[in-house]
Design an enzyme around this catalytic site. Structure first.
Site, PDB file in Angstrom:
ATOM      1  N   LYS A   1     -14.236  -8.346 -13.148  1.00 48.44           N
ATOM      2  CA  LYS A   1     -15.165  -9.007 -12.260  1.00 48.44           C
ATOM      3  C   LYS A   1     -15.640 -10.827 -13.017  1.00 48.44           C
ATOM      4  O   LYS A   1     -15.954 -10.693 -12.009  1.00 48.44           O
ATOM      5  CB  LYS A   1     -16.267  -8.337 -12.323  1.00 48.44           C
TER       6      LYS A   1
ATOM      7  N   GLY B   1     -18.148   7.419  -8.654  1.00 50.37           N
ATOM      8  CA  GLY B   1     -18.033   6.757  -7.307  1.00 50.37           C
ATOM      9  C   GLY B   1     -16.564   7.870  -6.752  1.00 50.37           C
ATOM     10  O   GLY B   1     -16.666   8.384  -5.825  1.00 50.37           O
ATOM     11  N   ARG B   2     -15.571   8.086  -7.851  1.00 52.77           N
ATOM     12  CA  ARG B   2     -14.536   8.423  -7.122  1.00 52.77           C
ATOM     13  C   ARG B   2     -14.743  10.170  -6.537  1.00 52.77           C
ATOM     14  O   ARG B   2     -13.787  10.881  -6.668  1.00 52.77           O
ATOM     15  CB  ARG B   2     -13.898   7.717  -8.005  1.00 52.77           C
TER      16      ARG B   2
ATOM     17  N   HIS C   1      13.001   7.910   3.623  1.00 52.43           N
ATOM     18  CA  HIS C   1      14.628   7.090   3.706  1.00 52.43           C
ATOM     19  C   HIS C   1      13.802   5.748   2.796  1.00 52.43           C
ATOM     20  O   HIS C   1      14.330   4.605   3.261  1.00 52.43           O
ATOM     21  CB  HIS C   1      13.577   7.440   5.044  1.00 52.43           C
TER      22      HIS C   1
ATOM     23  N   LYS D   1     -22.754   3.298  -4.443  1.00 54.19           N
ATOM     24  CA  LYS D   1     -23.284   3.466  -5.192  1.00 54.19           C
ATOM     25  C   LYS D   1     -24.407   2.556  -5.827  1.00 54.19           C
ATOM     26  O   LYS D   1     -26.076   2.866  -5.980  1.00 54.19           O
ATOM     27  CB  LYS D   1     -23.131   4.030  -5.961  1.00 54.19           C
TER      28      LYS D   1
ATOM     29  N   GLU E   1      -8.126   6.001 -12.187  1.00 60.43           N
ATOM     30  CA  GLU E   1      -9.878   5.609 -13.165  1.00 60.43           C
ATOM     31  C   GLU E   1     -10.964   6.935 -14.369  1.00 60.43           C
ATOM     32  O   GLU E   1     -10.881   5.558 -15.031  1.00 60.43           O
ATOM     33  CB  GLU E   1     -10.332   4.675 -11.701  1.00 60.43           C
TER      34      GLU E   1
ATOM     35  N   GLU F   1     -17.441  -7.528  -2.821  1.00 64.74           N
ATOM     36  CA  GLU F   1     -17.207  -7.252  -1.711  1.00 64.74           C
ATOM     37  C   GLU F   1     -18.110  -6.967  -0.292  1.00 64.74           C
ATOM     38  O   GLU F   1     -17.660  -7.540   0.158  1.00 64.74           O
ATOM     39  CB  GLU F   1     -15.617  -6.246  -2.329  1.00 64.74           C
TER      40      GLU F   1
HETATM   41  O1  LIG Z   1     -20.223   2.105  -4.631  1.00 66.75           O
HETATM   42  P1  LIG Z   1     -20.021   0.615  -5.489  1.00 66.75           P
HETATM   43  O2  LIG Z   1     -20.765   0.552  -6.145  1.00 66.75           O
HETATM   44  O3  LIG Z   1     -20.436   0.251  -4.304  1.00 66.75           O
HETATM   45  O4  LIG Z   1     -18.212   0.777  -6.334  1.00 66.75           O
HETATM   46  C1  LIG Z   1     -17.647   0.158  -5.430  1.00 66.75           C
HETATM   47  C2  LIG Z   1     -16.323   0.860  -6.853  1.00 66.75           C
HETATM   48  O5  LIG Z   1     -16.412   0.083  -7.907  1.00 66.75           O
HETATM   49  C3  LIG Z   1     -16.360  -0.525  -9.069  1.00 66.75           C
HETATM   50  O6  LIG Z   1     -15.346  -1.896  -9.232  1.00 66.75           O
HETATM   51  C4  LIG Z   1     -15.262   0.734  -9.782  1.00 66.75           C
HETATM   52  O7  LIG Z   1     -14.480   1.157 -10.473  1.00 66.75           O
HETATM   53  C5  LIG Z   1     -15.321   2.003  -8.648  1.00 66.75           C
HETATM   54  O8  LIG Z   1     -15.278   3.192  -9.288  1.00 66.75           O
HETATM   55  C6  LIG Z   1     -16.407   2.156  -7.453  1.00 66.75           C
HETATM   56  O9  LIG Z   1     -15.949   3.335  -6.573  1.00 66.75           O
END
Ligand SMILES: O=P(O)(O)OC[C@H]1O[C@H](O)[C@H](O)[C@@H](O)[C@@H]1O
Length: 532
Positions: free
Chosen positions: A499, A266-267, A384, A209, A353, A215
């Site tokens: 971060k 995002g979530r 189990h 987003k 979150e 990453e």
């Molecule tokens: O979709 P992006 O901007 O790469 O973000 C990916 C993720 O990174 C962040 O650390 C947020 O905590 C998430 O809410 C998000 O979904």
């Protein structure tokens, strides 16, 4: 929309007093056939059975009063109509609308927020055109071969929801199509996925987003490099999903680019292009449509004010009863469906979150508990493994069971007179009863205290439309709880600090520690870890 502090509602005092003597499920007649009937509701293809919660009609009435006093339905309607709910009053904050529901409000002439719904339709039309090209071969590899695999590269919301949905619906993949996922910056995640694939038949879908996530940008480079090494042109194998205007929003680098918008967190983005590009590739556009229809039906049904008829609202309030009044700190999501293996992980992000917050929408410290710890694994495997603690541990873990009457593949066999599906679902129901009723025994080690609240959500079969409904039920459960606790469920400031520190440590690695004093905390830590 002015939401009030949780502690200010009259019903909160009433519920606190009711919580001193919660319903005893272990008593004679504590859990009866009639109770199972009385505490059940059908909703968008699901039956919710909640007779195994420690509630009475009086508690449900008080929870209804809480829902009304806290204005939960009004807040939900305001959210869907585009009010700026992602904000902290008087402080710098994201200041955004919250419109994930618009991504599936594409079936009516009168969507709740017409601008966002129109953009969703625009992106869906673009996706359809793209997928048509992939199907008819006008979009193909350099040899003219059709693409068979889409690899989604993304993390957090750009991975968990789409991955959970894909695994849930993998059974419906189109012949010759599949998807894979790369999330972690661990280079072994990329290596392990790529080594299994014929790169010439792969499309890589880079999803971020923000377009700035370390990453994902790193993994994108690893994938580009792998494509080059295989003699392939990355521009012909890569598509992107990103926020409009983000650093990744560069059509020249990708075969196709899709947008999501700042008003979709995002979530909550699995039903936007973040999830739909890969799902559309693997499952086809009909399945995507059914998924959106399932979610949209819940978006509408969740407007109901009567908690006895509104499953996400009822689940939100039962969760509040267990968490704030009975004092249970965690919940376990226990799907009796292997296809839902990653659904608990998705809910973990979505819930923790969203509601892992300590200040109100006005920026004041909260004086009540907010989001619970969410975890879970599929049954019967969990039985189990960790169910011992759920049955007899000192920590009471409210459990949410999810199951389906029929399996997805239609392949099953009767062994000792029952099918595997029957074994699966009877195990789920048995766990629900065992947790609620417990069992006395003269041997203390064999005693089960019972009174462990749980509920059962059951539907006919896990299909794209059922999955859409289930996703939306949980999304709204989480939002209703956030409204009730008066927190902003739509920001995630808590992930920033780590971060920033990681960037500082990486800086020390690139300049060999020159920018820091030898005795600095960061340098010592890196040295002691053997990284410098
Ligand atoms: O979709 P992006 O901007 O790469 O973000 C990916 C993720 O990174 C962040 O650390 C947020 O905590 C998430 O809410 C998000 O979904």
């Amino acid at each position: 929309m002015q939401l009030k502090d949780f502690s200010s509602h009259k019903s909160v005092a009433k519920l606190a007093s009711l919580a001193r003597t919660p319903h005893d499920l272990t008593a004679v007649d504590g859990l009866t056939a009639q109770r199972i009937e009385d505490y059940a509701v059908s909703f968008c293809g699901f039956d919710l059975l909640y007779g195994t919660q420690r509630v009475t009609p009086e508690v449900i009435d008080a929870l209804q009063q809480l829902a009304d006093e806290a204005g939960l339905i009004d807040a939900f309607l305001a959210m869907k109509e585009g009010e700026v709910l992602n904000r902290i009053e008087g402080y710098a904050s994201e200041n955004r609308q919250v419109l994930h529901t618009a991504s599936r409000d594409v079936f009516t002439e009168r969507p709740r927020e017409p601008k966002a719904a129109a953009k969703a339709k625009e992106q869906l039309a673009k996706l359809h055109r793209f997928l048509e090209g992939v199907d008819n071969g006008s979009i193909a590899n350099a040899q003219g071969h059709l693409f068979t695999t889409m690899v989604q590269v993304g993390i957090g919301g750009s991975d968990l929801g789409p991955r959970a949905l894909y695994l849930a619906l993998q059974r419906y993949c189109r012949p010759g199509r599949s998807a894979r996922f790369i999330a972690n910056v661990d280079p072994d995640d990329v290596a392990a996925v790529l080594r299994e694939l014929d790169l010439s038949r792969c499309l890589f879908n880079v999803v971020s987003k923000s377009g700035t996530t370390l990453e994902t940008l790193t993994n994108e480079q690893l994938v580009r490099e792998a494509l080059l090494q295989a003699g392939l042109n990355p521009a012909h194998h890569m598509v992107a999903v990103t926020g409009e205007g983000s650093p990744m929003d560069d059509a020249t680098k990708y075969l196709a680019s899709f947008h999501m918008y700042d008003y979709i967190g995002g979530r909550y983005s699995a039903t936007s292009m973040v999830g739909l590009v890969t799902l559309g590739f693997a499952l086809g556009v009909e399945a995507v449509r059914a998924l959106l229809e399932g979610a949209h039906a819940v978006d509408l049904a969740a407007e109901e004010r009567d908690i006895r008829k509104n499953v996400p609202l009822l689940m939100a309030l039962l969760g509040i009863w267990n968490h704030n009044f009975l004092g249970h700190a965690t919940i376990a999501i226990l799907p009796y469906s292997q296809a839902l293996a990653r659904f608990p992980a998705h809910l973990q992000q979505c819930d923790m979150e969203s509601n892992g917050k300590s200040v109100t929408r006005q920026g004041n410290p909260v004086t009540w508990q907010t989001g619970p710890i969410v975890w879970g694994e599929p049954g019967t495997n969990g039985q189990h493994a960790f169910y011992q603690l759920i049955h007899q541990g000192t920590e009471i873990v409210p459990a949410e069971f999810i199951g389906f009457r029929h399996n997805q593949y239609g392949i099953d066999l009767e062994v000792q007179g029952t099918s595997s599906q029957q074994k699966l679902i009877t195990n789920m129901l048995a766990q629900s009863l065992a947790l609620a009723m417990g069992k006395d025994d003269t041997n203390p080690a064999r005693r089960f205290a019972g009174n462990r609240p749980n509920l059962v959500l059951i539907a006919d079969r896990l299909t794209p439309s059922t999955m859409g409904a289930l996703l939306a039920i949980y999304e709204h459960r989480i939002a209703f709880q956030g409204f009730c606790w008066n927190v902003n469920s739509f920001d995630q400031e808590g992930v920033q600090l780590g971060k920033v520190l990681a960037t500082r440590l990486l800086g020390l690695l690139t300049d060999q520690g020159q920018s820091a004093r030898d005795d600095s905390l960061e340098k010592s830590l890196l040295r002691r870890s053997g990284m410098l």
